[in-house]
Design a protein around this motif. Structure first.
Motif, PDB file in Angstrom:
ATOM      1  N   ILE A  79       0.820  -1.216   0.000  1.00  0.00           N
ATOM      2  CA  ILE A  79       0.000   0.000   0.000  1.00  0.00           C
ATOM      3  C   ILE A  79       0.852   1.263   0.000  1.00  0.00           C
ATOM      4  O   ILE A  79       0.377   2.346  -0.341  1.00  0.00           O
ATOM      5  CB  ILE A  79      -0.963  -0.010   1.210  1.00  0.00           C
ATOM      6  CG1 ILE A  79      -1.812  -1.278   1.193  1.00  0.00           C
ATOM      7  CG2 ILE A  79      -1.876   1.206   1.195  1.00  0.00           C
ATOM      8  CD1 ILE A  79      -2.769  -1.404   2.378  1.00  0.00           C
ATOM      9  N   SER A  80       2.103   1.162   0.380  1.00  0.00           N
ATOM     10  CA  SER A  80       3.023   2.311   0.411  1.00  0.00           C
ATOM     11  C   SER A  80       2.533   3.412   1.347  1.00  0.00           C
ATOM     12  O   SER A  80       2.231   4.533   0.935  1.00  0.00           O
ATOM     13  CB  SER A  80       3.235   2.867  -1.004  1.00  0.00           C
ATOM     14  OG  SER A  80       3.865   1.917  -1.827  1.00  0.00           O
ATOM     15  N   ILE A  81       2.455   3.083   2.628  1.00  0.00           N
ATOM     16  CA  ILE A  81       2.077   4.047   3.658  1.00  0.00           C
ATOM     17  C   ILE A  81       3.362   4.606   4.270  1.00  0.00           C
ATOM     18  O   ILE A  81       4.170   3.857   4.806  1.00  0.00           O
ATOM     19  CB  ILE A  81       1.215   3.383   4.749  1.00  0.00           C
ATOM     20  CG1 ILE A  81      -0.038   2.757   4.125  1.00  0.00           C
ATOM     21  CG2 ILE A  81       0.839   4.389   5.825  1.00  0.00           C
ATOM     22  CD1 ILE A  81      -0.838   1.907   5.088  1.00  0.00           C
ATOM     23  N   GLY A  82       3.560   5.896   4.179  1.00  0.00           N
ATOM     24  CA  GLY A  82       4.779   6.513   4.694  1.00  0.00           C
ATOM     25  C   GLY A  82       4.633   7.002   6.117  1.00  0.00           C
ATOM     26  O   GLY A  82       3.523   7.279   6.594  1.00  0.00           O
ATOM     27  N   ASP A  83       5.760   7.140   6.811  1.00  0.00           N
ATOM     28  CA  ASP A  83       5.701   7.576   8.210  1.00  0.00           C
ATOM     29  C   ASP A  83       5.393   9.061   8.347  1.00  0.00           C
ATOM     30  O   ASP A  83       5.031   9.529   9.428  1.00  0.00           O
ATOM     31  CB  ASP A  83       6.994   7.235   8.949  1.00  0.00           C
ATOM     32  CG  ASP A  83       8.210   7.939   8.352  1.00  0.00           C
ATOM     33  OD1 ASP A  83       8.084   8.547   7.270  1.00  0.00           O
ATOM     34  OD2 ASP A  83       9.294   7.871   8.964  1.00  0.00           O
ATOM     35  N   LEU A  84       5.503   9.827   7.263  1.00  0.00           N
ATOM     36  CA  LEU A  84       5.173  11.247   7.341  1.00  0.00           C
ATOM     37  C   LEU A  84       3.668  11.463   7.476  1.00  0.00           C
ATOM     38  O   LEU A  84       3.226  12.587   7.744  1.00  0.00           O
ATOM     39  CB  LEU A  84       5.697  11.983   6.096  1.00  0.00           C
ATOM     40  CG  LEU A  84       7.217  11.924   5.897  1.00  0.00           C
ATOM     41  CD1 LEU A  84       7.629  12.766   4.715  1.00  0.00           C
ATOM     42  CD2 LEU A  84       7.951  12.374   7.163  1.00  0.00           C
TER      43      LEU A  84
END
Length: 533
Positions: free
Chosen positions: A50-55
């Motif tokens: 899903i490509s969930i970033g920590d930002l």
């Protein structure tokens, strides 16, 4: 299982394996599923797709925060991170959505596959996240079946076209980031299949659903029954197009009523004819022939040229009586107006935006070896596919005796950019001073042998690895990989290794990050210390 059933099943299997062309299709499916399986992690399932970033951590909806999911470090993530939050709240009633999703009215238009993930996940947040991650995989398999209408497994040329579409960069990028493009292509292909077999109503309904998945899919209404030589029928055709678009119009009205107009309705993705493509081609050409070219830069240039070949094919071979030509030329016309936001990146979003054009191209390019160069040139987007199927992988690997290895945990702490990987290479860039925390959960010391390579972001710099005041390794490194080797006794508890340099980090090329040095292919071999139990 009865003897007759075993004989029937064996006959089907032998039938599939008896043809080298059919085996090629099966191998393609096997490679795809193997690549997808590399994204599975026991703790977070397939959520790395899903490509969930920590930002986004501070703005995510509560339902997503409570579900274990893979988070990409130092990254804003990608669009799939927004769609999964819509899937968790498909009625759009959660007030957290306005903070969690940038330009919510624009993204909420594409609601169909968010509803689909919610249904597949039975309304349970943990299941919805996994369903959203795997929805593209399911659609990929279904698309492969639908495409057999045009590319049956009876000749190598059909296998080439089938594989070119299934492994086109746009399709694989959609799978890799859980986007709406590949599922939308499935609905467009399914609608065209039904239209060709005379099931006009089913085809129109399917196109209406495709519009709810992605609004540009409505360009495929060009494939509806239409005789351009009979102006009297044009009014009926326009009415049919309007009816197909009606569900999306009604949903957009609901979204606008709920949230107001979109801050950016998507018109920023369009510009003067060919201006975006020309700009992208110029940049891709210069970078591919620069002093430090890379495979990704060459693949980006190949993508730009491939899409131009596809568009020129429709422009130079007008066939308005053929529904696939009308679909292809509709998307080729859209390509003329695509602007920088769609083209930018390596290779960018253009391949997934223009997927119906890619499919129409493969359906319509005439059979025969004379057309093979055109077919190959138009399918060069496949050159960029390999760069999408790089699952997340830490830059370190633990080796050694299983029980000793299981007692060690490695945590990249402050000072590192996120892990990166290409094929068998995996690395992290530092921001100047970086910490690596090693935890020994056993009650006895362990012996570590550490191996890696170090390189500088630009010019020569000194890189050191230390434990407190003790220097474990140090050397002067440049852009080439220098070997990094040292041994270490790891006592029970937490030990922090410090990686440092004598020069500040700097920006290199178009990379927005400040980079100091890179540590790649870090291997930590764990052994029980001699004399310990």
């Amino acid at each position: 299982m009865s003897a007759a059933e075993r004989k029937l099943r064996g006959g089907l299997l032998l039938g599939l394996l008896s043809s080298p062309v059919r085996v090629a299709y099966l191998v393609g499916v096997g490679i795809f599923l193997w690549c997808v399986a590399q994204f599975y992690r026991p703790d977070t399932g397939f959520s790395s797709l899903i490509s969930i970033g920590d930002l986004l951590s501070d703005s995510k909806v509560s339902a997503l925060r409570t579900v274990p999911h893979y988070i990409y470090e130092s990254s804003p993530g990608y669009d799939g991170a927004y769609y999964v939050q819509l899937a968790l709240n498909p009625t759009l009633d959660n007030p957290e959505l306005e903070k969690a999703i940038d330009n919510l009215p624009y993204r909420a238009k594409r609601i169909l596959f968010c509803w689909s993930a919610w249904v597949l996940g039975a309304g349970q947040p943990a299941w919805i996240v996994q369903a959203h991650a795997l929805l593209n995989v399911i659609c990929w398999l279904a698309l492969g079946w639908v495409l057999l209408r045009w590319f049956p497994p009876d000749r190598w040329e059909n296998a080439l076209r089938w594989l070119a579409v299934m492994f086109s960069h746009g399709v694989i990028m959609s799978v890799r980031h859980s986007l709406v493009d590949a599922p939308s292509l499935l609905l467009v292909a399914l609608a065209m299949r039904w239209l060709e077999t005379g099931r006009s109503r089913a085809g129109a309904v399917t196109l209406a659903f495709a519009g709810l998945g992605k609004e540009t899919s409505l360009l495929a209404t060009a494939g509806l029954d239409f005789d351009w030589r009979a102006p009297r029928t044009w009014g009926r055709v326009a009415l049919n197009v309007g009816l197909v678009a009606l569900p999306l119009v009604l949903w957009m009205g609901y979204v606008r009523w709920k949230f107001g107009p979109a801050q950016d309705p998507g018109m920023g993705n369009f510009t003067r004819p060919l201006a975006g493509w020309i700009e992208k081609f110029g940049v891709a050409w210069r970078e591919a022939f620069s002093a430090t070219p890379s495979g990704l830069l060459w693949a980006t240039l190949a993508v730009v040229l491939a899409l131009a070949v596809q568009a020129l094919f429709f422009a130079l071979r007008p066939k308005p009586a053929e529904r696939w030509w009308r679909v292809g030329v509709a998307f080729a016309g859209m390509m003329l107006f695509l602007s920088t936001p769609v083209w930018e990146g390596y290779p960018g979003a253009s391949t997934r935006v223009l997927l119906p054009m890619t499919l129409a191209f493969n359906v319509l390019v005439p059979r025969g070896w004379r057309w093979l160069p055109v077919l190959l040139a138009g399918n060069l987007t496949v050159a960029a596919t390999v760069f999408e199927f790089s699952p997340p992988h830490e830059f370190y690997e633990l080796r050694g005796e299983a029980t000793a290895r299981g007692a060690v945990r490695v945590l990249p702490a402050s000072g590192w950019h996120g892990p990166e990987r290409h094929l068998q290479q995996h690395w992290r860039w530092s921001t100047g001073r970086a910490e690596l925390r090693l935890t020994n959960s056993s009650d006895a010391p362990l012996q570590l042998a550490v191996r890696a390579t170090a390189s500088s972001a630009g010019g020569m710099r000194s890189v050191r690895v230390s434990l407190g005041e003790r220097l474990l390794w140090g050397d002067t490194v440049g852009e080439g990989a220098a070997p990094l080797r040292f041994g270490l006794t790891l006592p029970p508890g937490v030990t922090t290794l410090v990686f440092s340099t004598d020069k500040p980090a700097e920006k290199v090329g178009t990379d927005p990050r400040a980079l100091a040095f890179q540590i790649a292919n870090l291997e930590i071999v764990v052994q029980r210390k001699t004399g310990s139990q």
